[in-house]
Design an enzyme around this catalytic site. Structure first.
Site, PDB file in Angstrom:
ATOM      1  CG  PHE A 112      -0.643   0.177   2.399  1.00  0.00           C
ATOM      2  CD1 PHE A 112      -0.516   2.027   3.035  1.00  0.00           C
ATOM      3  CD2 PHE A 112      -0.004  -0.423   3.546  1.00  0.00           C
ATOM      4  CE1 PHE A 112       0.050   1.947   4.229  1.00  0.00           C
ATOM      5  CE2 PHE A 112       0.498   0.062   4.564  1.00  0.00           C
ATOM      6  CZ  PHE A 112       0.662   1.553   4.830  1.00  0.00           C
ATOM      7  CE  LYS A 113       4.329   1.154   5.180  1.00  0.00           C
ATOM      8  NZ  LYS A 113       4.770   0.459   5.415  1.00  0.00           N
ATOM      9  CG  ASP A 114       4.250   0.375  -4.403  1.00  0.00           C
ATOM     10  OD1 ASP A 114       5.410   0.941  -3.700  1.00  0.00           O
ATOM     11  OD2 ASP A 114       3.549  -0.562  -4.771  1.00  0.00           O
TER      12      ASP A 114
END
Length: 478
Positions: A112-114
């Site tokens: 999700f950090k993308d």
């Protein structure tokens, strides 16, 4: 829109100033001086927007057009999401037993950090190109942040990134996603310590204001406000996907369950709630349960040690973004937050004031999951849906499965959405432990045959001094 430190000892900065900062000079974290409030009409008009369109609308509230004109902002965000594998960028899977899973992991590194880091990387480039400036990015990672941060800036000429990973405590895939990036501007350090220990030299370098200023240090951990800002969109998108109707008065509630490590994502949820989104938030953790204890008992105190769990990216004892949540709930009382956080920094123990604990427990529900709970949730989800959860997503699913699911309970309950922070493909060992068969994409399989590069940081070394030397050496080449 200006940004102030949670501890009140630093002058206000604009978005660019917050973007290029790590911790504020007084040790606090930057937050917007004012949280925009959204009315029913705005929520209704946004309800049909795509995820990228929601990111654009939300970012435009926190980034003034005089800094980044709206058309430029939209282009930056479109560019940020251009490498995502799913046409909608994020995707909601509606599974049996009312389990809604919002897949936030369709970016390059399957995490999700993308989402937030791809946008933050574009914002950085926008300002760096305008000012012909070079920065050194310092990142500590418990698993996914490092690879997402690297992908957001790899190959960029005016950025060098220094990533510290906890050797042996990430999955093999997480580690390879960092050590296989052979770019001149990427510097990976494999430290023999845990996630909290690798944060210490980073904090030390940022606390050295002269050094941080001379070498243009900045952070891409969720210390950075830009990441929190982009993540606010998760909650609006989840709400609009799961709410039964926007024609009801008052607007219906949706419960959003958030796997939590450093606390950046749940902070974004608290801000969305403050903006007027009718959501109930549940923060879920593994056996490293400081946030759960804080919500339940007001006990913000370290345990004796970090426990290694299947949900390794959440193996964190000091969730620094809790400071932002407490600041928000205290009515921006920076004097109180400064006192509390200084007390915690000295003793690593803190009992929240009764009023602040009450507000926290009214804002957040919480739950902790053991490895056994995680394995059971992964197995049940597969048995019922033929759907693989990563162990972090399984912490959220464990909470869902532990709630009443009788016919009458379902009739009276509000919709629930579990945020899924990573693809199960990154956690083969956890899948095998649950008796499941990993499904590995070819680009992940290919990592094992690639060249790797990293610098070891051994116990007994002065890690901060090693980092200083590397940063100085790289900067001399400019």
């Amino acid at each position: 829109m200006e940004y102030v430190s949670t501890r009140g000892g630093t002058r206000a900065v604009d978005f660019e100033g917050a973007l290029f900062s790590g911790y504020a000079p007084d040790g606090g974290l930057f937050m917007p001086q004012r949280i925009p409030s959204l009315g029913r009409d705005t929520l209704q008009s946004w309800s049909s927007l795509s995820y990228p369109e929601l990111v654009k609308e939300l970012c435009s509230l926190f980034i003034p057009a005089k800094l980044v004109p709206r058309n430029a902002l939209d282009e930056l965000i479109d560019r940020a999401f251009s490498r995502f594998r799913h046409k909608n960028v994020v995707h909601l899977s509606r599974l049996k037993d009312g389990l809604n899973v919002l897949e936030l992991w369709h970016g390059v590194t399957y995490a999700f950090k993308d989402l937030s880091l791809s946008c933050t990387g574009q914002f950085l480039q926008y300002f760096l190109e305008k000012k012909q400036k070079h920065v050194n990015i310092l990142v500590g990672t418990s698993g996914d942040t490092g690879s997402s941060a690297i992908e957001s800036v790899r190959g960029q000429k005016n950025v060098d990134i220094f990533v510290l990973l906890p050797k042996g405590l990430c999955t093999q895939i997480q580690e390879l996603q960092m050590t296989t990036v052979i770019e001149d501007n990427v510097h990976v350090f494999a430290a023999h310590g845990n996630s909290d220990e690798i944060d210490e030299p980073i904090k030390e370098l940022f606390a050295d204001v002269d050094f941080a200023g001379k070498y243009n240090l900045m952070s891409l951990n969720s210390v950075n406000w830009s990441r929190i800002m982009v993540q606010i969109a998760h909650y609006f998108y989840a709400y609009f996907q799961c709410t039964p109707s926007l024609d009801m008065n008052p607007l219906p509630m949706v419960e959003i369950v958030v796997p939590t490590g450093g606390g950046g994502n749940i902070t974004a949820g608290c801000i969305a709630q403050k903006m007027g989104l009718p959501i109930r938030l549940v923060t879920v953790v593994n056996s490293n349960d400081i946030i759960h204890r804080t919500v339940q008992n007001g006990d913000f105190s370290l345990a004796e040690s970090v426990k290694a769990t299947l949900a390794s990216a959440m193996d964190i004892q000091e969730p620094y973004n809790v400071e932002r949540i407490l600041w928000l709930l205290s009515g921006s009382d920076s004097r109180l937050i400064k006192t509390l956080m200084e007390q915690f920094n000295i003793s690593k123990r803190l009992k929240l004031p009764e009023d602040l604990h009450r507000k926290l427990s009214e804002t957040l529900g919480s739950c902790s999951a053991s490895d056994q709970d995680i394995v059971r949730a992964m197995w049940r989800c597969w048995e019922e849906n033929q759907y693989l959860l990563c162990p972090h997503s399984a912490v959220a699913a464990h909470y869902h499965y532990s709630q009443p699911h009788s016919f009458f309970a379902c009739l009276s309950s509000i919709p629930r959405c579990c945020l899924a922070p990573a693809s199960a493909a990154k956690f083969q060992d956890a899948l095998l432990r649950a008796g499941l068969v990993p499904q590995i994409p070819p680009e992940i399989t290919a990592l094992t045959a690639m060249e790797t590069r990293s610098t070891p940081l051994e116990r007994g070394q002065d890690w901060a001094q090693v980092l200083r030397g590397q940063i100085e050496a790289v900067t001399q080449q400019w």
